[in-house]
Design a protein around this motif. Structure first.
Motif, mmCIF file in Angstrom:
data_model
loop_
_atom_site.group_PDB
_atom_site.id
_atom_site.type_symbol
_atom_site.label_atom_id
_atom_site.label_comp_id
_atom_site.label_asym_id
_atom_site.label_seq_id
_atom_site.Cartn_x
_atom_site.Cartn_y
_atom_site.Cartn_z
ATOM 1 N N LEU A 51 0.810 -1.215 0.000
ATOM 2 C CA LEU A 51 0.000 0.000 0.000
ATOM 3 C C LEU A 51 0.846 1.269 0.000
ATOM 4 O O LEU A 51 0.557 2.228 -0.720
ATOM 5 C CB LEU A 51 -0.921 -0.016 1.226
ATOM 6 N N TYR A 52 1.927 1.275 0.811
ATOM 7 C CA TYR A 52 2.680 2.532 0.941
ATOM 8 C C TYR A 52 3.296 2.956 -0.378
ATOM 9 O O TYR A 52 3.464 4.137 -0.638
ATOM 10 C CB TYR A 52 3.743 2.419 2.048
ATOM 11 N N GLN A 53 3.612 1.980 -1.260
ATOM 12 C CA GLN A 53 4.187 2.356 -2.557
ATOM 13 C C GLN A 53 3.132 2.979 -3.467
ATOM 14 O O GLN A 53 3.403 3.961 -4.166
ATOM 15 C CB GLN A 53 4.860 1.150 -3.219
ATOM 16 N N SER A 54 1.924 2.410 -3.467
ATOM 17 C CA SER A 54 0.829 3.021 -4.234
ATOM 18 C C SER A 54 0.592 4.440 -3.756
ATOM 19 O O SER A 54 0.435 5.364 -4.554
ATOM 20 C CB SER A 54 -0.485 2.259 -4.032
ATOM 21 N N LEU A 55 0.560 4.612 -2.434
ATOM 22 C CA LEU A 55 0.269 5.940 -1.882
ATOM 23 C C LEU A 55 1.380 6.918 -2.223
ATOM 24 O O LEU A 55 1.128 8.079 -2.540
ATOM 25 C CB LEU A 55 0.075 5.851 -0.361
ATOM 26 N N SER A 306 11.676 -4.429 15.603
ATOM 27 C CA SER A 306 13.081 -4.563 15.986
ATOM 28 C C SER A 306 13.802 -5.554 15.084
ATOM 29 O O SER A 306 14.922 -5.301 14.632
ATOM 30 C CB SER A 306 13.206 -5.059 17.429
ATOM 31 N N SER A 307 13.161 -6.703 14.809
ATOM 32 C CA SER A 307 13.884 -7.720 14.042
ATOM 33 C C SER A 307 14.120 -7.253 12.609
ATOM 34 O O SER A 307 15.179 -7.490 12.044
ATOM 35 C CB SER A 307 13.168 -9.072 14.085
ATOM 36 N N SER A 308 13.148 -6.545 12.030
ATOM 37 C CA SER A 308 13.378 -6.115 10.649
ATOM 38 C C SER A 308 14.470 -5.043 10.597
ATOM 39 O O SER A 308 15.265 -5.007 9.655
ATOM 40 C CB SER A 308 12.070 -5.674 9.990
ATOM 41 N N THR A 309 14.556 -4.192 11.623
ATOM 42 C CA THR A 309 15.639 -3.196 11.651
ATOM 43 C C THR A 309 16.999 -3.893 11.724
ATOM 44 O O THR A 309 17.935 -3.529 11.001
ATOM 45 C CB THR A 309 15.486 -2.255 12.866
ATOM 46 N N MET A 310 17.100 -4.915 12.569
ATOM 47 C CA MET A 310 18.387 -5.614 12.698
ATOM 48 C C MET A 310 18.751 -6.345 11.404
ATOM 49 O O MET A 310 19.897 -6.339 10.976
ATOM 50 C CB MET A 310 18.324 -6.604 13.867
ATOM 51 N N GLU A 311 17.734 -6.959 10.801
ATOM 52 C CA GLU A 311 17.992 -7.688 9.558
ATOM 53 C C GLU A 311 18.513 -6.773 8.458
ATOM 54 O O GLU A 311 19.494 -7.074 7.787
ATOM 55 C CB GLU A 311 16.679 -8.293 9.072
ATOM 56 N N PRO A 364 12.201 1.561 6.330
ATOM 57 C CA PRO A 364 11.445 1.757 7.578
ATOM 58 C C PRO A 364 10.551 0.543 7.872
ATOM 59 O O PRO A 364 9.821 0.098 6.990
ATOM 60 C CB PRO A 364 10.586 2.993 7.294
ATOM 61 N N PRO A 365 10.612 0.017 9.101
ATOM 62 C CA PRO A 365 9.762 -1.135 9.450
ATOM 63 C C PRO A 365 8.283 -0.754 9.409
ATOM 64 O O PRO A 365 7.439 -1.589 9.141
ATOM 65 C CB PRO A 365 10.162 -1.482 10.875
ATOM 66 N N GLY A 366 7.986 0.523 9.650
ATOM 67 C CA GLY A 366 6.593 0.973 9.545
ATOM 68 C C GLY A 366 6.525 2.137 8.599
ATOM 69 O O GLY A 366 6.542 3.290 9.030
ATOM 70 N N PRO A 367 6.447 1.877 7.281
ATOM 71 C CA PRO A 367 6.467 3.003 6.334
ATOM 72 C C PRO A 367 5.232 3.896 6.449
ATOM 73 O O PRO A 367 5.275 5.038 6.043
ATOM 74 C CB PRO A 367 6.538 2.331 4.957
#
Ligand code: HEM
Ligand SMILES: *[C@@H]1O[C@H](CO)[C@@H](O)[C@H](O)[C@H]1NC(C)=O
Ligand SMILES: *[C@@H]1O[C@H](CO)[C@@H](O)[C@H](O)[C@H]1NC(C)=O
Ligand SMILES: *[C@@H]1O[C@H](CO)[C@@H](O)[C@H](O)[C@H]1NC(C)=O
Length: 378
Positions: A51-55, A306-311, A364-367
């Motif tokens: 969704l964030y890419q469409s927006l 947190s995990s996606s930021t570390m990855e 960003p983990p929460g775009p």
């Protein structure tokens, strides 16, 4: 997939209707720019996953304040820093409400948890309750030992069987287990992965549930905003949500009951004990459901972010060896070789912080923010 076909067919149907009747856009002088819309579905046909890419694509075309319609619901998309500032500082109370969605109802204890509760007494109380025993600086300082210990266990696990030379290690699952362990230690004084645990099976099931929850809780469940689709797909999505939530609820109730069965509650480092102490004083307010709601939000909001930021940080560092070299050099200078990097030393590591900031900017983990709802016209 079925939903998609129904949606595509309906879109086609309405596009044809649209062509036939040459539906004319009314002009509202004061409304922000908006792409041409279709009857009934509004702009739903312009939205794709993610969704964030469409927006983003739409806001690049129509400007930083963009008005869309998701079926029957008006949606304002705000993307420039100055407009965001105007919404969330000057007018923050007006935008402090949350829309009531299926996610709020079925995946968040009927609208009562942080992140879905609207501005008001409940929200204020939740903020107060979570700020003191969880997020205050004093509490964070008190629990730094927990995080230090978990990081040590995490490193021990990585080193196991890899003592000589270089060999491959799988980090993705470990990057989930670390923040999960840290949070469950802070919440319930209990670890689910690694050494001395016998609940790994339970935790793996819960990990699956978190993924399902995140998947189901996406901000746009297309069917939700479009009356006919809503009716067609409502039951299926709803049944799935109820199923996931039932299992999650069992997991949280077990955590709470385990702490309750400990013979005497005392002021302690873990959040459930503190909340149960408050429950003894004010049982009508600190209900089990409220405690479970807080656990839910912390685990859902705290693990994947947190995990996606570390990855991503590790992935970027491995792909940019020159940057990795500088990070290592900075740690060598400011921390040295004789002990592991400690939380209090992070302030000295400017370059590392820049690396993390840049990772958050790129991936960003929460775009998107969680959806906010305006309580008034501006
Ligand atoms: C890299 C890490 C993180 C990022 C990027 C992140 C991002 C966000 C974003 C964008 C929101 C929505 C704000 C809004 O719409 O108002 C949010 C809300 C929230 N986050 Fe995080 N978060 C992270 C880590 C965490 C952690 C570790 C916790 C707790 C253990 C947490 C707990 C919460 C809570 C409770 C809310 C809801 C606040 C409210 O509605 O008042 N987050 N976060
Ligand atoms: C949930 O939140 C919505 C929107 O803020 C509100 O209108 C509704 O009354 C709430 N429902 C419950 C059950 O609390
Ligand atoms: C949610 O709360 C509302 C209002 O308090 C109630 O009517 C409704 O039955 C509740 N729904 C669920 C799923 O518990
Ligand atoms: C990283 O970003 C935060 C938030 O914008 C900022 O406060 C901090 O100073 C940044 N860190 C560095 C090292 O620039």
């Amino acid at each position: 997939m079925e939903d998609f076909y129904i949606f595509a067919l309906l879109t086609l149907f309405f596009s044809i209707l649209f062509k036939l009747f040459k539906h004319k856009q009314e002009s509202h002088k004061n409304l922000p720019p908006s792409p041409p819309s279709l009857p009934f579905i509004g702009h739903l046909h312009l939205l794709k996953e993610p969704l964030y890419q469409s927006l983003q694509a739409l806001s690049e075309k129509y400007g930083p304040i963009l008005l869309l319609r998701f079926g029957t619901r008006k949606v304002l998309v705000v993307t420039s820093p100055s407009a965001v500032e105007e919404c969330f500082t000057t007018n923050d109370i007006v935008f402090a409400n949350r829309p009531f969605t299926l996610t709020g109802r079925h995946l968040n204890y009927n609208n009562t948890t942080l992140g879905v509760a609207s501005y008001g007494d409940l929200w204020r109380n939740l903020r107060r309750i979570t700020t003191l025993p969880v997020f205050s600086n004093a509490r964070l300082a008190m629990t730094s030992g927990i995080r230090q210990k978990e990081v040590k266990l995490f490193l021990n696990q990585l080193m196991k069987g890899h003592s000589c030379g270089s060999s491959k290690v799988e980090l993705k699952s470990k990057f989930f287990e670390l923040p999960f362990n840290i949070l469950t230690m802070m919440i319930a004084g209990k670890r689910f992965y690694g050494e001395n645990v016998d609940d790994e099976k339970e935790a793996n099931q819960f990990r699956y549930l978190i993924r399902e929850h995140v998947e189901l809780a996406k901000p746009v469940n297309v069917g939700e905003f479009f009356p006919i689709l809503h009716w067609l797909t409502y039951r299926k999505i709803e049944r799935k949500m109820v199923g996931v939530m039932k299992k999650m609820d069992e997991f949280f109730q077990n955590l709470v009951d385990e702490r309750r069965q400990k013979s005497s509650l005392t002021e302690s480092y873990n959040m459930i004990d503190n909340l149960l102490l408050s429950q003894e004083k004010e049982p009508d307010f600190y209900t089990d459901e409220m405690i479970k709601g807080i656990i839910l939000v912390l685990l859902i909001a705290g693990t994947e972010s947190s995990s996606s930021t570390m990855e991503w940080t590790m992935s970027l560092l491995l792909n940019h060896p020159d940057v990795m070299k500088k990070v290592k050099a900075e740690i060598d200078i400011h921390v040295g070789q004789d002990h592991l990097l400690e939380e209090q030393e992070l302030g000295k590591l400017n370059y590392l912080q820049n690396v993390i900031n840049e990772t958050l900017r790129l991936y960003p983990p929460g775009p998107l923010l969680l959806p906010h709802e305006a309580s008034d016209d501006l």
